[in-house]
Design an enzyme around this catalytic site. Structure first.
Site, PDB file in Angstrom:
ATOM      1  N   ASP A  26       0.828  -1.206   0.000  1.00  0.00           N
ATOM      2  CA  ASP A  26       0.000   0.000   0.000  1.00  0.00           C
ATOM      3  C   ASP A  26       0.863   1.258   0.000  1.00  0.00           C
ATOM      4  O   ASP A  26       0.579   2.233  -0.700  1.00  0.00           O
ATOM      5  CB  ASP A  26      -0.981   0.001   1.182  1.00  0.00           C
ATOM      6  CG  ASP A  26      -0.350  -0.450   2.490  1.00  0.00           C
ATOM      7  OD1 ASP A  26       0.838  -0.854   2.485  1.00  0.00           O
ATOM      8  OD2 ASP A  26      -1.035  -0.402   3.527  1.00  0.00           O
ATOM      9  N   ASP A  55       1.771  -7.308 -10.472  1.00  0.00           N
ATOM     10  CA  ASP A  55       0.760  -6.981 -11.474  1.00  0.00           C
ATOM     11  C   ASP A  55       0.261  -5.553 -11.249  1.00  0.00           C
ATOM     12  O   ASP A  55       0.148  -4.744 -12.184  1.00  0.00           O
ATOM     13  CB  ASP A  55      -0.384  -7.986 -11.373  1.00  0.00           C
ATOM     14  CG  ASP A  55      -1.320  -7.948 -12.566  1.00  0.00           C
ATOM     15  OD1 ASP A  55      -1.089  -7.133 -13.485  1.00  0.00           O
ATOM     16  OD2 ASP A  55      -2.282  -8.736 -12.594  1.00  0.00           O
ATOM     17  N   ASP A 101       1.616  -2.080 -13.670  1.00  0.00           N
ATOM     18  CA  ASP A 101       0.624  -1.304 -14.421  1.00  0.00           C
ATOM     19  C   ASP A 101       0.597   0.150 -13.958  1.00  0.00           C
ATOM     20  O   ASP A 101       0.465   1.080 -14.761  1.00  0.00           O
ATOM     21  CB  ASP A 101      -0.768  -1.925 -14.277  1.00  0.00           C
ATOM     22  CG  ASP A 101      -0.960  -3.146 -15.169  1.00  0.00           C
ATOM     23  OD1 ASP A 101      -0.079  -3.390 -16.015  1.00  0.00           O
ATOM     24  OD2 ASP A 101      -1.966  -3.851 -15.020  1.00  0.00           O
TER      25      ASP A 101
END
Length: 576
Positions: free
Chosen positions: A440, A464, A468
Site C-alpha cells: 500500500d 501486477d 501497471d
C-alpha cells in the site's frame, strides 16, 4: 587530431591529456544514472561528468574542463584504469569525447576488451614513464604525441619510448579485425580446431538446454521466433516490430525465421481455444516468443475456465515456467510532459525495473467459488522466492545496485516468508542496497518519488498492480515492453498495454512498446547487446526529433501513425 578508424589502426597522432588517479572505475568515467537517458552519440558530453561538475553543474578543476587540453585525443592515466562494471559505455563515452588511444600503467581486463572492440589502442608503461608523459602533456599541451601500434612505441618531445600492448589487441588493430565478428573470423581455424574436441558440443544445443548465450552474434545460426500477434492492435504493432527486426537482420547480418501462430480471441474463434496445441508446438520449436496482446469485449462473457487472458497468458506462463517478469518503467526525457505526474516529480524522466514473480502466489493457488463463499490461496515455496530474488539482485548489479522488496508482511504470512528469503538471498550481493515497502505504501511512493527507485522485486499479484501503475505514470502503456523468462533463458516478450480495440485498424496505435520488446528479446534470449542498443537508441532519437503517435502527442512535434513510427525507427537504426 584524432585517429582515422579505417579497417587497420596502425598509428594514432594527437595531443595528450593526463587524468591522474589509480582505480578510476567505469562509474567515474560515465556515471551510471546517464546510461538509460542518453544515446551512445551523446555520451562524450558526460565523460567524467561528476568529476567535472558539482551538483549545480558548475565546472570543477578537471583536465577535461581545461581549455589547453581541448581537442586532445590521447589519454594518459595511472593504474587499474576502467575497473568496476563490465559495461562498454565507459570506452564509448571516451571515444565519443574524442579519445582515440590510452596510455596507462595498467587497465581493467574487461575495459581493455571493450576498447579492442571499439578500436581504441591501450598501451602500458611503467610508473616513471607515465609520470614523464603526464608532465610533458601538462607543459606542452599543443605538442603532438605519436603512437605506433605495430611497433608498440610512442614518440614525444623528440624521444621514442618502447611501450607494451596485449598481443591479441595488437593483432586485432594491426590486421583490422578489432570488431568482434571480424576478430572471431580471423581466428576461425583455431576456433574450429578447439571446438571439434569439446566433448559436450554435440549436446549443447539440445532442446532442454536453452540458455542465455552471451554476445555470440552467430552468423551461421538462424534464430527462430514464434510470432503471436493476438487481437486488437496486436497485428498492427507486431508488423512494425518485425520491420525493425528485419532492419537489425540487415545491419548485423543475422538471420531470423518468423513462425506465426494464433493466440487469444482470434485463436478462440478459429480453433475453439485461445491457446491451441499447434501454437504451443511452434513456441516449443522456437528460440523465443514475440507476443502481442489478447482479449477484448467480444470475448468478455466466456466462462471462467475459457477466459482469453487466463487460458492464453497464464497457460503460456505455466507451460514454459516463465517465473520472472521484467517490466521496465521508463519515462523518456522527451516524454516527461506526457506523465500525469507533476513536472517537479518527474524531472527529466525516470527509469526503474519491476521484477515480478510470475508463476506462484495467488494467481496459481487453489481456488474455489461457492454460493456463500469463495477463496484464492496465496502460497510461495522457498525456491520460488530465491530464484526471483536472484533475478532482481543480478539486474541491480547492472544498474544502480539498489533493490526494494515490496510485500505485505505486516498482515500476510506468505509475505513474511517472501521477505525472509529475499533477505537471505541479499547476503550473496553485499554491494546491493536492500530496503522494504508494504504494497500500500509502495503504490504511493512510486507516484511520489519515482526517480528514487532502481529495481523492485515483489510477488505475482503485487507485481501486477505495481507494474501497471508504473506504466501509467511513465506517460503511456504504449511505450513499455516486458520480458517473461524461465530458468533456461527462454523468454516471451510482450508489450505492457492491451489490445485497445477502440483504435484497432485505424493505424494510429503506438508500436514502440512492441518494438522495444524486440530489443529485450535480442538482449535476454540471444545475448545481442549491441543490436538491442541499436533499437533502444533509435527509439530515443525518434522521440528526440519530436515524432509522436496519438497517445503521446501533446500538441507539439510531429503527430504520426503506426507505420510511420516504425519506418522512422528503422531509418534511425540505419543511420546509427
Amino acid at each position: 587530431m584524432t585517429a582515422t578508424k579505417d579497417a587497420k589502426i596502425l598509428k594514432v597522432t594527437g595531443t595528450a591529456v593526463p587524468v591522474r588517479g589509480n582505480d578510476i572505475d567505469t562509474d567515474l568515467i560515465i556515471p551510471a544514472r546517464y546510461l538509460k537517458e542518453i544515446t551512445f552519440e551523446k555520451m562524450g558530453e558526460y565523460a567524467f561528468f561528476d568529476e567535472r561538475f558539482d551538483a549545480d553543474k558548475n565546472p570543477k578543476d578537471h583536465p577535461f574542463n581545461d581549455e589547453k587540453y581541448s581537442g586532445a585525443s590521447i589519454l594518459i592515466v595511472n593504474k587499474n584504469f576502467g575497473c568496476g562494471s563490465s559495461r562498454e559505455h565507459a570506452p564509448q563515452a571516451l571515444m565519443r569525447y574524442g579519445i582515440s588511444a590510452i596510455i596507462g600503467e595498467s587497465f581493467a581486463e574487461i575495459f581493455a576488451g571493450n576498447c579492442t572492440m571499439l578500436g581504441i589502442p591501450l598501451l602500458t608503461a611503467s610508473e616513471s614513464q607515465i609520470k614523464k608523459m603526464m608532465v610533458f602533456a601538462e607543459n606542452n599541451p599543443e605538442d603532438n604525441v605519436e603512437i605506433d601500434v605495430r611497433e608498440k612505441s610512442v614518440q614525444y618531445d623528440g624521444n621514442s619510448v618502447q611501450l607494451d600492448m596485449d598481443p591479441s589487441m595488437q593483432k586485432a588493430l594491426v590486421e583490422g579485425t578489432w570488431d568482434s565478428v571480424s576478430l572471431m573470423l580471423s581466428n576461425e581455424r583455431q576456433i574450429n580446431e578447439v571446438t571439434e574436441n569439446l566433448p559436450y558440443l554435440n549436446n549443447f544445443e539440445s532442446k532442454n538446454s536453452k540458455t542465455i548465450r552471451g554476445n555470440e552474434m552467430n552468423k551461421n545460426k538462424t534464430y527462430k521466433i514464434a510470432v503471436l500477434p493476438g487481437d486488437g492492435i496486436g497485428p498492427e504493432v507486431m508488423k512494425e516490430a518485425i520491420k525493425v527486426l528485419n532492419k537489425i537482420s540487415e545491419k548485423h547480418n543475422i538471420d531470423f525465421e518468423y513462425n506465426y501462430a494464433d493466440v487469444g480471441g482470434i485463436a478462440y474463434d478459429r480453433h475453439g481455444t485461445s491457446l491451441p496445441d499447434k501454437t504451443i508446438q511452434i513456441c516449443e520449436s522456437s528460440d523465443a516468443i514475440l507476443f502481442g496482446s489478447v482479449g477484448g469485449p467480444k470475448w468478455d462473457d466466456l466462462p471462467p475456465d475459457e477466459k482469453i487472458e487466463r487460458v492464453a497468458l497464464l497457460g503460456l506462463r505455466k507451460h514454459f515456467e516463465f517465473f520472472a517478469n521484467l517490466r521496465p518503467a521508463i519515462c523518456f526525457r522527451p516524454l516527461a510532459d506526457s506523465s500525469p505526474l507533476k513536472k517537479e516529480i518527474v524531472g527529466d524522466g525516470f527509469d526503474f525495473l519491476v521484477v515480478r514473480e510470475l508463476t506462484g502466489g495467488i494467481y496459481f493457488g487453489e481456488k474455489k467459488i461457492e454460493d456463500d463463499y469463495a477463496y484464492d490461496v496465496m502460497k510461495y515455496q522457498r525456491h520460488e522466492v530465491e530464484r526471483i530474488a536472484k533475478v532482481a539482485f543480478e539486474a541491480a548489479m547492472k544498474r544502480h545496485k539498489k533493490v526494494t522488496c515490496v510485500d505485505k508482511s505486516n498482515v500476510l504470512s506468505s509475505s513474511v516468508f517472501f521477505r525472509k528469503h529475499v533477505k537471505e538471498t541479499a547476503k550473496n550481493y553485499p554491494e546491493v542496497e536492500l530496503d522494504f515497502l508494504y504494497i500500500d505504501n509502495a503504490t504511493m511512493q512510486v507516484i511520489k518519488r519515482p526517480t528514487d527507485f532502481d529495481v523492485i522485486v515483489t510477488t505475482n499479484m503485487f507485481g501486477d498492480i505495481l507494474s501497471d501503475e508504473a506504466g501509467m505514470i511513465a506517460g503511456s502503456l504504449g511505450m513499455l515492453a516486458s520480458a517473461s523468462l524461465n530458468e533456461k533463458g527462454f523468454g516471451m516478450y510482450e508489450p505492457a498495454g492491451g489490445t485497445a480495440p477502440d483504435i484497432a485498424g485505424k493505424g494510429i496505435a503506438n508500436p514502440v512498446a512492441q518494438i522495444l520488446c524486440t530489443a529485450m528479446m535480442l538482449k535476454h534470449s540471444f545475448g545481442m547487446e549491441q543490436a538491442a542498443l541499436d533499437i533502444e537508441d533509435a527509439v530515443k532519437r525518434a522521440l528526440d526529433k519530436g515524432y509522436r503517435t496519438a497517445d503521446i502527442f501533446n500538441g507539439t512535434g510531429n503527430k504520426i501513425g503506426t507505420a510511420d513510427m516504425g519506418d522512422i525507427i528503422c531509418n534511425e537504426i540505419g543511420g546509427a
